[in-house]
Design an enzyme around this catalytic site. Sequence first.
Site, PDB file in Angstrom:
ATOM      1  N   ASP A 107     -23.863 -30.386 -85.551  1.00  0.00           N
ATOM      2  CA  ASP A 107     -25.229 -30.508 -85.033  1.00  0.00           C
ATOM      3  C   ASP A 107     -25.124 -31.623 -83.806  1.00  0.00           C
ATOM      4  O   ASP A 107     -25.080 -32.710 -84.013  1.00  0.00           O
ATOM      5  CB  ASP A 107     -26.254 -31.012 -85.943  1.00  0.00           C
ATOM      6  CG  ASP A 107     -27.580 -31.459 -85.399  1.00  0.00           C
ATOM      7  OD1 ASP A 107     -27.992 -31.532 -84.378  1.00  0.00           O
ATOM      8  OD2 ASP A 107     -28.337 -32.119 -86.136  1.00  0.00           O
TER       9      ASP A 107
ATOM     10  N   LYS B  59     -28.390 -34.480 -73.578  1.00  0.00           N
ATOM     11  CA  LYS B  59     -28.448 -33.185 -74.079  1.00  0.00           C
ATOM     12  C   LYS B  59     -29.742 -32.514 -73.401  1.00  0.00           C
ATOM     13  O   LYS B  59     -29.612 -31.344 -72.969  1.00  0.00           O
ATOM     14  CB  LYS B  59     -28.880 -33.171 -75.515  1.00  0.00           C
ATOM     15  CG  LYS B  59     -29.071 -31.674 -76.223  1.00  0.00           C
ATOM     16  CD  LYS B  59     -29.287 -31.726 -77.534  1.00  0.00           C
ATOM     17  CE  LYS B  59     -29.894 -30.309 -78.355  1.00  0.00           C
ATOM     18  NZ  LYS B  59     -29.681 -30.586 -79.813  1.00  0.00           N
TER      19      LYS B  59
ATOM     20  N   GLU C 250     -30.829 -23.806 -83.814  1.00  0.00           N
ATOM     21  CA  GLU C 250     -31.011 -24.857 -84.661  1.00  0.00           C
ATOM     22  C   GLU C 250     -32.148 -24.464 -85.983  1.00  0.00           C
ATOM     23  O   GLU C 250     -31.654 -25.029 -86.900  1.00  0.00           O
ATOM     24  CB  GLU C 250     -31.624 -26.294 -84.053  1.00  0.00           C
ATOM     25  CG  GLU C 250     -30.591 -26.987 -83.346  1.00  0.00           C
ATOM     26  CD  GLU C 250     -31.022 -28.074 -82.257  1.00  0.00           C
ATOM     27  OE1 GLU C 250     -32.008 -28.327 -82.130  1.00  0.00           O
ATOM     28  OE2 GLU C 250     -30.322 -28.403 -81.366  1.00  0.00           O
TER      29      GLU C 250
ATOM     30  N   ASP D 156     -39.318 -29.502 -86.445  1.00  0.00           N
ATOM     31  CA  ASP D 156     -38.073 -30.393 -86.364  1.00  0.00           C
ATOM     32  C   ASP D 156     -38.669 -31.500 -85.565  1.00  0.00           C
ATOM     33  O   ASP D 156     -38.651 -31.435 -84.327  1.00  0.00           O
ATOM     34  CB  ASP D 156     -37.026 -29.653 -85.904  1.00  0.00           C
ATOM     35  CG  ASP D 156     -35.913 -30.368 -85.534  1.00  0.00           C
ATOM     36  OD1 ASP D 156     -35.700 -31.819 -85.618  1.00  0.00           O
ATOM     37  OD2 ASP D 156     -34.495 -30.076 -85.223  1.00  0.00           O
TER      38      ASP D 156
END
Length: 554
Positions: free
Chosen positions: A8, A69, A146, A168
């Site tokens: 992850d 990211k 994800e 999330d």
Amino acid sequence: MKEIVGIDLGTTNSVIAYVDMGRPRVIPADGDARIPSVVGVSEEGKLLVGRPARNQYIIRPESTVKSVKRLMGSEQRVIMAGKEYTPSQISAMILGRLRDIAQAHLGDRPQKAVITVPAYFADAARQETREAGELAGLDVVRIINEPTASALAYGLNREDEQRVLVYDLGGGTFDVSIVEIASGVIEVIATSGDNHLGGDDFDQRIVDYVAGEFLKEHGVDLRRDARALARLIRAAEAAKIELSDHPFAAIREEFIAAKDGKPLNLGIEVSRAKFEELIGDLLDRTTRLLDKTLADASMKPSDIDRILLVGGSTRIPAVSEILEARMGKEPSSEVNPDECVALGAAVQAAIIAGEEVDAVLVDVTAFSLGISAIGEVGGMVVPNAYSTIIKRNTVIPTSKAEVYTTVRDNQDEVEIEVYQGENPIASGNAFLGKFMLKGIKPAPAGEPKIIVKFEYDLDGMVQVSAVEKETGKEQRMTISNVRDKVPEKAENTAILAVIDKARSIAGGVEDEEERAALLSLADDIEAALDQDDMDAVAELEAELIDALYEFEEE
Ligand code: AMP
């Protein structure tokens, strides 16, 4: 399956996992599975990845890169210690560190990896993630979404047709997705999110509040001094985490500033209620995005079979409360929300390698635990309402506390009656024991703060304590074999909450026919509950939730 790992690669933190004899496991470094996704160059010119890089961020920002990211797939370059890098080069440094952690732990160097990316990542960002893996010497066998990984961690690929909402909320980003599972295939139907919304913003709200109070008191703004600010941010995050399990958190930092040559100390208490007020608008933003995702998928709350909580910030109790109210269904958080995505990536890795995978097993409480207190049930105030302290399906060991008060002026004792079950009336649950807290300082009703704490261990033993906050006066009790004390009838508090909500919304509905329809649905559910007709309850409940959803849309 040591040579193929699941990763992850997160905005704030990254986690690496693998499947060991059928069981998905994370690989920790220094006891923590989360490796900060931060890269830096030290004063001596050494490359730092993870915690050491994160530690130097505030004081050496020009030599440190975080949240790279967010730049994946863009043309942007990052400057670190005067040198220019592409986002995938920085990501490769994080992946390289994860690979080394795995190698140190497993003895072998992992060769292949499954890496997760947000469902909204465009092709360019996916391609760059793949490149980053390859730069780090890994053969990237698959890039997966994800939310898909989360569904895999919950073993949902082995279940029948399902529609799953994945909520999330991490440190820096929020994503909400709807995935559909059919014949073992998991597909993302809709997704949205906010790239700049998460735990860091919650910390910042505490920082601003605390710094504001300090400024009022001492005339010094802690946010203007990098070192003081760094300490304050750290303390704010710790307080936030404490507030997930406790009604109050203290922030104490000695000599955090100076005025007229004299040192100043910081000492302030933040209550959970204050914290919820500070972040209320941020949580509302997440529910608006949730509504948008449902609309994009042309679905209603009742179309969703399961809700998965992913990301460390979903440990904030207000998050699951808001979701439950919105969706009429209790969300699942049995798989550690920080590790869920990485564990799912490891499951995918094992599937690719043709290995059998077991479920991610965790120990959870089978029933809620709480005490008897004055409270509202079905719109009426009753003396023996059930106030939950540990919710059902909470991962154990756990420790949770709530605050209560007195109801009469100068009341000098309170009785703590402990129950287990889901009935909104305390006596409808299994009785576990009781004790008195005596010698409460005389005060007007509602003023004393009595903190009741439950600590539940892996052997099914629960320590209950009650402490008067001001005086520190304490009484405690131990209950053993809690698991054997099963309530006779487990009722669904979620349904009662929905009925309550329907009645209060109905009060504000102008159209008489619509109002009557809502009220009669609520009555019908109650009647079905009385008759124990759970099929009818489920059907009517779905109807009611959809009706409520439409009202709120308007
Ligand atoms: P993630 O990016 O999923 O690792 O999430 C990290 C975020 O979760 C950080 O902002 C943490 O401060 C936050 N977090 C971790 N544990 C808790 C907790 N118990 N309560 C509230 N926030 C938490």
